[in-house]
Design a protein around this motif. Structure first.
Motif, mmCIF file in Angstrom:
data_model
loop_
_atom_site.group_PDB
_atom_site.id
_atom_site.type_symbol
_atom_site.label_atom_id
_atom_site.label_comp_id
_atom_site.label_asym_id
_atom_site.label_seq_id
_atom_site.Cartn_x
_atom_site.Cartn_y
_atom_site.Cartn_z
ATOM 1 N N VAL A 99 0.668 -1.340 0.134
ATOM 2 C CA VAL A 99 0.128 -0.025 0.025
ATOM 3 C C VAL A 99 0.871 1.389 0.142
ATOM 4 O O VAL A 99 0.597 2.010 -0.794
ATOM 5 C CB VAL A 99 -0.939 0.097 1.086
ATOM 6 N N SER A 100 1.972 1.147 0.805
ATOM 7 C CA SER A 100 2.818 2.497 0.679
ATOM 8 C C SER A 100 3.554 2.705 -0.450
ATOM 9 O O SER A 100 3.708 3.836 -1.024
ATOM 10 C CB SER A 100 3.582 2.455 1.849
ATOM 11 N N GLN A 101 4.019 1.594 -1.106
ATOM 12 C CA GLN A 101 4.706 1.786 -2.475
ATOM 13 C C GLN A 101 3.687 2.098 -3.545
ATOM 14 O O GLN A 101 4.155 2.780 -4.412
ATOM 15 C CB GLN A 101 5.348 0.401 -2.756
ATOM 16 N N ALA A 102 2.418 1.905 -3.436
ATOM 17 C CA ALA A 102 1.372 2.131 -4.342
ATOM 18 C C ALA A 102 1.691 3.763 -4.415
ATOM 19 O O ALA A 102 1.116 4.381 -5.184
ATOM 20 C CB ALA A 102 0.167 1.540 -4.212
ATOM 21 N N ALA A 103 1.427 4.219 -3.114
ATOM 22 C CA ALA A 103 1.163 5.687 -3.042
ATOM 23 C C ALA A 103 2.415 6.460 -3.540
ATOM 24 O O ALA A 103 2.175 7.538 -4.222
ATOM 25 C CB ALA A 103 1.114 6.098 -1.535
ATOM 26 N N ALA A 104 3.581 5.729 -3.430
ATOM 27 C CA ALA A 104 4.779 6.163 -4.006
ATOM 28 C C ALA A 104 4.656 6.395 -5.463
ATOM 29 O O ALA A 104 5.301 7.237 -6.202
ATOM 30 C CB ALA A 104 5.997 5.505 -3.398
ATOM 31 N N VAL A 105 4.203 5.434 -6.276
ATOM 32 C CA VAL A 105 4.061 5.163 -7.674
ATOM 33 C C VAL A 105 2.641 5.889 -8.003
ATOM 34 O O VAL A 105 2.548 5.999 -9.465
ATOM 35 C CB VAL A 105 4.144 3.837 -8.144
ATOM 36 N N GLY A 106 2.113 6.791 -7.301
ATOM 37 C CA GLY A 106 1.097 7.619 -7.428
ATOM 38 C C GLY A 106 -0.210 7.182 -7.737
ATOM 39 O O GLY A 106 -1.303 7.868 -8.385
ATOM 40 N N TYR A 107 -0.664 6.118 -6.834
ATOM 41 C CA TYR A 107 -1.811 5.702 -6.979
ATOM 42 C C TYR A 107 -2.858 6.147 -5.880
ATOM 43 O O TYR A 107 -2.373 6.370 -4.917
ATOM 44 C CB TYR A 107 -1.868 3.969 -6.858
ATOM 45 N N PRO A 108 -4.009 6.749 -6.221
ATOM 46 C CA PRO A 108 -4.887 7.353 -5.159
ATOM 47 C C PRO A 108 -5.254 6.461 -4.061
ATOM 48 O O PRO A 108 -5.624 5.571 -4.479
ATOM 49 C CB PRO A 108 -5.798 8.465 -5.590
ATOM 50 N N ILE A 109 -5.460 6.931 -2.717
ATOM 51 C CA ILE A 109 -5.889 6.248 -1.767
ATOM 52 C C ILE A 109 -7.403 5.909 -1.656
ATOM 53 O O ILE A 109 -7.683 4.858 -1.210
ATOM 54 C CB ILE A 109 -5.612 6.842 -0.457
ATOM 55 N N ASP A 110 -8.080 6.264 -2.753
ATOM 56 C CA ASP A 110 -9.544 5.750 -2.694
ATOM 57 C C ASP A 110 -9.472 4.712 -3.701
ATOM 58 O O ASP A 110 -10.758 4.083 -3.817
ATOM 59 C CB ASP A 110 -10.451 6.937 -3.135
#
Ligand code: SF4
Lengths: 415, 267
Positions: A99-110
């Motif tokens: 989940v944290s890496q997804a944020a790093a590659v720009g996927y929004p949290i919703d």
């Protein structure tokens, strides 16, 4: 200072990519006390992992879970399901990383954490090679986008199967043509041979597993319930990966025997049983107290789970592609919501459930979007529905206090 | 023969002593940092006011979010069941109970015997709860207790678009800077809470008569806004905060025979 997770990630990367490492994992798992069918599924997934990570013998196609697995096994392709592996990673305590890496590659949290976690695991180089991507357009519209992204980002071809909402003949014709095109596409881009006999064998194996899975479903009608619902949280992975592979037959044979034995010996897995329930959508894949509270403290029995439902008719080996097209289109998540609600009512009746719980997984529109209709329909039949907002991948998004109150209040209402 | 009900919420704790059908006494204390301590304090105070000694109590039921910390209780029951039971006791015709507490809000559909038929609770944030009012009272330098009167004095309600407490706080600061009156802002805040709770109530289905319980029911501004949002008049009990403790006490009384029935006869 290095993130302590880095060592685990590097270790995991190494284990996954070395045949020796995977053999080691297999040996370790074999020594652990497990139910017999879990040995079969562990072997199956390790074999899949070996084919995807550590061997170059077969092409690897990344796919969403609703492309029929018979197609892969029948064509000599190793499938890799990012959604399933995200669930597996969650069960190993790796969701925070994904989940944290997804944020790093720009996927929004919703966005749904299944896909976000998959994207993060991919960004952490924990996924295998990819030779092509494929997805269906139905059930989860995010899947097509994400699989398309994965393929695009790695310069690989991608094929989207456009699924109509009905499962009538016209829809099946339309989908069959697409499956023919998909095979032609794979022959071209993957260089595979198409052996109709091999596909027919996969269809036969699938039907055998299906017959056994139906026996399990019948055995689970027993009261007290022989199996714990929480133990069935991996069923979607089995239903969408094993059919068409010899392991599918072994797995359901073993699960059937285990279930029958529990009934014969009068030894239900869950001893404290007060209220029978129908569980809708997913369950947390990670270790959490949520299901412990429901089952052990409150005596809630998950008599049946929506995701364990075998939704397709017997396949016809004389018309393998047409059968698979029908299997895709008849999925209960596809088409009008009535398909899902009517199935829920049938299963609630069949398993003598006094109520239903819908686990609304964070970010999943296709499932939670239908709640109004679902609640109204169940209410009309006098079936109380509890909606639990949570996350099946990310433990930090599963607040136990408020969920406990909802579960307790629901049980007080039903008892 | 006395029994007690204790309701430990996030902001306040209530205890109520019951003798048969008679409420012998009750108390309200701040929860503070320890739910267990609040429960002890509330119980002692209620006993004192009732003139009842602790050893005269035959049974104690705890409810509310802090119920699990009340280890001296004989039974723990959720606030959903207790509010339904307490509301039914006070007004047997009640079909819906809305409770807005310090940090959560809930709507319960009440059936016969005070049995909950369905319920909804606010999600993981403080919007639509007493906390929202508290934060805004602080920004506007008002006493919480006087907010209702301020709201009722407003000629119109300011539009508050944020449901998030943190964002609403900065929105209010902007409104103040724009010269919007405090009355209008408070009326806008009451309306924002009412809309949020009414949307939650719609999930359960609002059947009149509707009771409004919990600490926020003392705020006449929210009562008015909620009546408007629901399109129904609200019954506000004289002591809206003790409905949960009352329900718990009733369950304690009924459980004396060893049965675990939470509700009265279902007709
Ligand atoms: S939970 Fe919903 S959004 Fe997420 S992968 Fe499954 S179907 Fe798609």
């Amino acid at each position: 200072m290095d993130d302590p997770r880095d060592i685990r990630i590097r270790l995991l990367r190494g284990l996954l990519r070395s045949p020796l490492g995977l053999r080691l994992v297999r040996a370790l798992l074999a020594g652990r006390p497990q139910k017999p069918h879990h040995h079969v599924s562990a072997d199956f997934f390790l074999e899949m992992a070996r084919g995807a990570y550590a061997s170059r013998a077969c092409p690897v196609v990344w796919s969403n879970i609703f492309v029929p697995s018979e197609l892969f096994w029948g064509l000599g392709i190793v499938p890799f399901f990012p959604e399933t592996w995200a669930g597996l990673a969650a069960s190993m305590g790796l969701s925070a990383l994904g989940v944290s890496q997804a944020a790093a590659v720009g996927y929004p949290i919703d966005l749904c954490t299944v896909h976000r976690s998959a994207a993060g695991l991919w960004a952490s180089q924990l996924f295998p090679r990819i030779d092509a991507g494929v997805a269906t357009s139905h059930a989860c519209d995010l899947a097509g986008q994400m699989l398309g992204n994965f393929a695009y980002a790695q310069g690989k071809p991608f094929f989207l199967l456009d699924v109509p909402q009905d499962d009538d003949d016209a829809s099946v014709d339309y989908l069959t043509v697409q499956l023919e095109r998909l095979i032609a596409h794979w022959r071209e881009v993957l260089g595979i041979d198409f052996d109709p006999d091999r596909l027919r064998e996969a269809i036969r194996l699938s039907n055998q597993a299906r017959a056994l899975a139906l026996e399990v479903a019948t055995l689970r009608e027993a009261e007290p319930a022989p199996l714990r619902g929480s133990g069935m949280r991996d069923q979607l992975a089995m239903l969408t990966a094993m059919f068409g592979h010899p392991s599918g037959v072994r797995y359901y044979q073993s699960l059937r025997d285990y279930t029958a034995q529990r009934i014969a010996n009068g030894q239900p897995e869950q001893t404290h049983q007060r209220v029978r329930l129908y569980w809708m959508h997913l369950m947390p894949y990670f270790e959490s107290d949520l299901l412990f509270i429901l089952e052990d403290e409150l005596g809630g029995v998950i008599a049946w789970e929506e995701i364990s439902t075998l939704w397709w008719e017997e396949l016809d080996e004389r018309e393998p592609l047409r059968s698979l097209a029908r299997k895709i289109a008849s999925l209960f998540f596809n088409g009008p919501i009535q398909r899902r609600t009517e199935m829920a009512l049938r299963l609630i009746q069949r398993y003598h459930c006094q109520g239903a719980i819908h686990f609304s997984h964070w970010g999943c529109r296709q499932s939670a979007g239908a709640l109004y209709v679902l609640r109204a329909r169940l209410r009309r039949e006098g079936v109380p529905l509890l909606i639990l907002d949570g996350d099946c991948i990310d433990p930090s998004n599963l607040p136990l206090g408020p969920l406990r109150t909802r579960l307790e209040a629901f049980m007080e209402m039903l008892v | 023969m006395y029994v007690a009900g204790i309701d430990i919420g996030s902001t306040s704790g209530e205890a109520l002593i019951l003798e048969g059908e008679r409420i012998a006494g009750w108390s309200i204390v701040d929860t503070g940092y320890s739910s267990r301590r609040a429960a002890e304090q509330a119980l002692e105070l209620a006993l004192q006011r009732s003139g009842v000694a602790r050893d005269q109590l035959r049974r104690i039921v705890a409810t509310g979010y802090g119920r699990v910390s009340v280890d001296f209780a004989d039974q723990q029951v959720t606030e959903i069941s207790c509010y339904a039971r307490g509301a039914h006791f006070l007004y047997p015709q009640v079909q819906t109970v809305i409770d807005i507490g310090g940090q959560d809000s809930k709507v319960v559909a009440v059936g016969s015997g005070g049995k909950p038929l369905d319920f909804a609770m606010n999600d993981k944030c403080a919007a639509g709860t007493g906390r929202f009012l508290e934060v805004i009272a602080r920004v506007l330098q008002l006493e919480l207790a006087e907010m209702g009167d301020w709201a009722l004095r407003a000629k119109r309600a300011a539009e508050i678009s944020s449901t998030c407490t943190v964002f609403a706080e900065s929105e209010v600061v902007t409104l103040v800077a724009d010269g919007v009156t405090r009355e209008e802002i408070v009326a806008g805040i009451c309306r924002s809470i009412a809309r949020r709770v009414a949307a939650m109530a719609a999930r359960v289905g609002v059947e009149p008569p509707v009771m409004f319980a919990g600490g926020v029911a003392r705020n006449r501004g929210v009562v008015h806004a909620l009546e408007e949002a629901l399109g129904h008049p609200l019954i506000v009990p004289e002591e809206p905060q003790i409905v949960g403790a009352l329900g718990a006490a009733l369950i304690a009384r009924d459980g004396m025979d060893g049965s675990d029935k939470l509700f009265g006869p279902q007709g």
